[in-house]
Design an enzyme around this catalytic site. Sequence first.
Site, PDB file in Angstrom:
ATOM      1  N   GLY A  98     -24.610 -51.318   1.033  1.00  0.00           N
ATOM      2  CA  GLY A  98     -25.548 -52.328   0.530  1.00  0.00           C
ATOM      3  C   GLY A  98     -25.594 -52.417  -0.982  1.00  0.00           C
ATOM      4  O   GLY A  98     -26.663 -52.286  -1.581  1.00  0.00           O
ATOM      5  N   GLY A 116     -28.347 -56.524  -8.144  1.00  0.00           N
ATOM      6  CA  GLY A 116     -29.800 -56.592  -8.295  1.00  0.00           C
ATOM      7  C   GLY A 116     -30.555 -55.731  -7.305  1.00  0.00           C
ATOM      8  O   GLY A 116     -31.776 -55.583  -7.416  1.00  0.00           O
ATOM      9  N   GLY A 133     -28.706 -50.478  -4.285  1.00  0.00           N
ATOM     10  CA  GLY A 133     -27.326 -50.002  -4.156  1.00  0.00           C
ATOM     11  C   GLY A 133     -26.534 -50.268  -5.425  1.00  0.00           C
ATOM     12  O   GLY A 133     -25.737 -49.425  -5.867  1.00  0.00           O
ATOM     13  N   SER A 176     -38.671 -45.336   3.251  1.00  0.00           N
ATOM     14  CA  SER A 176     -39.715 -46.152   2.619  1.00  0.00           C
ATOM     15  C   SER A 176     -41.087 -45.554   2.880  1.00  0.00           C
ATOM     16  O   SER A 176     -41.291 -44.851   3.875  1.00  0.00           O
ATOM     17  CB  SER A 176     -39.668 -47.560   3.217  1.00  0.00           C
ATOM     18  OG  SER A 176     -40.813 -48.304   2.867  1.00  0.00           O
ATOM     19  N   TYR A 178     -39.938 -52.619  11.284  1.00  0.00           N
ATOM     20  CA  TYR A 178     -39.335 -52.160  10.017  1.00  0.00           C
ATOM     21  C   TYR A 178     -39.816 -50.734   9.711  1.00  0.00           C
ATOM     22  O   TYR A 178     -39.018 -49.851   9.375  1.00  0.00           O
ATOM     23  CB  TYR A 178     -39.705 -53.101   8.861  1.00  0.00           C
ATOM     24  CG  TYR A 178     -39.225 -52.586   7.512  1.00  0.00           C
ATOM     25  CD1 TYR A 178     -37.856 -52.546   7.207  1.00  0.00           C
ATOM     26  CD2 TYR A 178     -40.114 -52.108   6.553  1.00  0.00           C
ATOM     27  CE1 TYR A 178     -37.407 -52.049   5.977  1.00  0.00           C
ATOM     28  CE2 TYR A 178     -39.669 -51.622   5.326  1.00  0.00           C
ATOM     29  CZ  TYR A 178     -38.313 -51.599   5.043  1.00  0.00           C
ATOM     30  OH  TYR A 178     -37.874 -51.105   3.834  1.00  0.00           O
TER      31      TYR A 178
HETATM   32  N1  LIG Z   1     -37.137 -52.651  -2.705  1.00  0.00           N
HETATM   33  C1  LIG Z   1     -38.108 -51.877  -2.275  1.00  0.00           C
HETATM   34  O1  LIG Z   1     -39.241 -51.901  -2.793  1.00  0.00           O
HETATM   35  C2  LIG Z   1     -37.855 -50.941  -1.142  1.00  0.00           C
HETATM   36  C3  LIG Z   1     -38.920 -50.149  -0.707  1.00  0.00           C
HETATM   37  C4  LIG Z   1     -38.708 -49.221   0.291  1.00  0.00           C
HETATM   38  C5  LIG Z   1     -37.456 -49.076   0.840  1.00  0.00           C
HETATM   39  N2  LIG Z   1     -36.437 -49.872   0.435  1.00  0.00           N
HETATM   40  C6  LIG Z   1     -35.122 -49.681   1.064  1.00  0.00           C
HETATM   41  O2  LIG Z   1     -34.125 -49.739   0.083  1.00  0.00           O
HETATM   42  C7  LIG Z   1     -32.886 -50.082   0.684  1.00  0.00           C
HETATM   43  C8  LIG Z   1     -32.149 -51.076  -0.205  1.00  0.00           C
HETATM   44  O3  LIG Z   1     -32.862 -52.298  -0.196  1.00  0.00           O
HETATM   45  P1  LIG Z   1     -33.090 -53.198  -1.506  1.00  0.00           P
HETATM   46  O4  LIG Z   1     -34.519 -53.105  -1.803  1.00  0.00           O
HETATM   47  O5  LIG Z   1     -32.085 -52.888  -2.534  1.00  0.00           O
HETATM   48  O6  LIG Z   1     -32.863 -54.657  -0.880  1.00  0.00           O
HETATM   49  P2  LIG Z   1     -31.687 -55.726  -1.085  1.00  0.00           P
HETATM   50  O7  LIG Z   1     -31.606 -56.123  -2.505  1.00  0.00           O
HETATM   51  O8  LIG Z   1     -31.978 -56.795  -0.064  1.00  0.00           O
HETATM   52  O9  LIG Z   1     -30.411 -54.912  -0.667  1.00  0.00           O
HETATM   53  C9  LIG Z   1     -30.144 -54.628   0.688  1.00  0.00           C
HETATM   54  C10 LIG Z   1     -28.677 -54.412   0.866  1.00  0.00           C
HETATM   55  O10 LIG Z   1     -28.404 -54.178   2.255  1.00  0.00           O
HETATM   56  C11 LIG Z   1     -27.336 -55.024   2.632  1.00  0.00           C
HETATM   57  N3  LIG Z   1     -27.325 -55.328   4.059  1.00  0.00           N
HETATM   58  C12 LIG Z   1     -28.231 -55.987   4.793  1.00  0.00           C
HETATM   59  N4  LIG Z   1     -27.806 -56.120   6.058  1.00  0.00           N
HETATM   60  C13 LIG Z   1     -26.582 -55.535   6.119  1.00  0.00           C
HETATM   61  C14 LIG Z   1     -25.622 -55.363   7.137  1.00  0.00           C
HETATM   62  N5  LIG Z   1     -25.813 -55.847   8.369  1.00  0.00           N
HETATM   63  N6  LIG Z   1     -24.495 -54.699   6.846  1.00  0.00           N
HETATM   64  C15 LIG Z   1     -24.258 -54.223   5.610  1.00  0.00           C
HETATM   65  N7  LIG Z   1     -25.125 -54.368   4.592  1.00  0.00           N
HETATM   66  C16 LIG Z   1     -26.270 -55.019   4.855  1.00  0.00           C
HETATM   67  C17 LIG Z   1     -27.538 -56.280   1.809  1.00  0.00           C
HETATM   68  O11 LIG Z   1     -26.378 -57.056   1.802  1.00  0.00           O
HETATM   69  P3  LIG Z   1     -26.450 -58.660   1.614  1.00  0.00           P
HETATM   70  O12 LIG Z   1     -26.715 -58.908   0.179  1.00  0.00           O
HETATM   71  O13 LIG Z   1     -25.110 -59.106   2.066  1.00  0.00           O
HETATM   72  O14 LIG Z   1     -27.573 -59.160   2.484  1.00  0.00           O
HETATM   73  C18 LIG Z   1     -27.839 -55.656   0.469  1.00  0.00           C
HETATM   74  O15 LIG Z   1     -26.666 -55.242  -0.157  1.00  0.00           O
HETATM   75  C19 LIG Z   1     -33.227 -50.580   2.087  1.00  0.00           C
HETATM   76  O16 LIG Z   1     -32.869 -49.598   3.041  1.00  0.00           O
HETATM   77  C20 LIG Z   1     -34.738 -50.741   2.061  1.00  0.00           C
HETATM   78  O17 LIG Z   1     -35.333 -50.537   3.322  1.00  0.00           O
HETATM   79  C21 LIG Z   1     -36.610 -50.787  -0.550  1.00  0.00           C
END
Ligand SMILES: NC(=O)c1ccc[n+]([C@@H]2O[C@H](COP(=O)([O-])OP(=O)(O)OC[C@H]3O[C@@H](n4cnc5c(N)ncnc54)[C@H](OP(=O)(O)O)[C@@H]3O)[C@@H](O)[C@H]2O)c1
Length: 307
Positions: free
Chosen positions: A20, A24, A27, A149, A176
């Site tokens: 992922g 922005g 990851g 999370s 979730y």
């Molecule tokens: N941001 C927060 O405040 C927060 C809080 C708690 C936990 N988290 C956790 O942090 C992690 C990263 O999320 P993020 O906040 O950075 O969100 P994000 O910007 O939406 O990044 C999520 C990543 O996961 C990828 N993804 C989604 N579905 C996928 C699939 N089927 N196969 C492969 N990759 C896939 C997305 O790819 P695409 O761009 O192609 O969709 C994107 O690269 C997640 O596990 C989330 O639960 C985030």
Amino acid sequence: MHWNVADLPDQSGRTIVITGPTLGGLGHFTALELARRGARVVLAGRNPTKVEETVAAIRVEVPGASLEALHLDLASLASVRTAAANAAQIGPIDVLVNNAGVMGTAYSRTADGLELQMATNHFGPFLLTGLLLPQLVQSADGRVVSVSSMFHHVAGKSPLGDPREQTGRYNKWRVYAQTKLANLHLTAELDRRMREADLPVRALAAHPGFAGTHLAANGQYGRSRGGVASILDATVKVISQPAAAGAWPSLMAATEDLPGNTFVGPSGLQQMMGTPRIVGRSKLARDEAAAKKLWEISEATVDLQYP
Ligand SMILES: NC(=O)c1ccc[n+]([C@@H]2O[C@H](COP(=O)([O-])OP(=O)(O)OC[C@H]3O[C@@H](n4cnc5c(N)ncnc54)[C@H](OP(=O)(O)O)[C@@H]3O)[C@@H](O)[C@H]2O)c1
């Protein structure tokens, strides 16, 4: 213990796979800092164009970065198997960061018959971890970091039902939360199994607090740009800490010498922001029997038993 990104040690000679890595998101920033310290970083994403965007952005900041792309759709067990087969050429893997995820998506089932959030956030990573385990073992000091999370606190119960059956009304936020609880169960049970089998792999977990990524917009609108998706994306950025800071707990968990099954999160108010430290977890997340049961369900669901 308070950790700062400046504490990130030299990563030369280490190979780190991050799922992922979209620009922005967490990851991207996890990959950027590790590449800055000399790691060879494998960016595993489902959209090759997006992965190339991240590669280009990292190269602007780190011209000599060692970056490779791996195609991976975690919502497809077949894709995970293909990705793992392609990853064989990577050789020993020091760290796998199971970062990719979706949040609050409308009810849908994957081609494997699994609910989308459980498939993407738990079953896909479970299968990927098992298939890459031999390469993690080869590194002689492997590590699996699962990005969980604070939502895990509101899971209500562990997801121990038949994953191909929907019982009762679908609550997308509850599901979730259960996927993020599953990340902690996977961490605990994987780490326990590694020690039991005397394998040189540790499992740790991290959570970013609240970080300004595309997670909310992606979950609600299936995209982060255009119309209401852009508005939600921009709003989240205003009220949260920067995505770069959200990557710090993952970075600490991936590199600091910590015991297996450690959970790392931000040290600020309500663990929503700030420098990372070791944090606690809910009573449900400490339920060893639930972790073991989820492991067995996961093995049957993805048709892979490990270690
Ligand atoms: N941001 C927060 O405040 C927060 C809080 C708690 C936990 N988290 C956790 O942090 C992690 C990263 O999320 P993020 O906040 O950075 O969100 P994000 O910007 O939406 O990044 C999520 C990543 O996961 C990828 N993804 C989604 N579905 C996928 C699939 N089927 N196969 C492969 N990759 C896939 C997305 O790819 P695409 O761009 O192609 O969709 C994107 O690269 C997640 O596990 C989330 O639960 C985030």
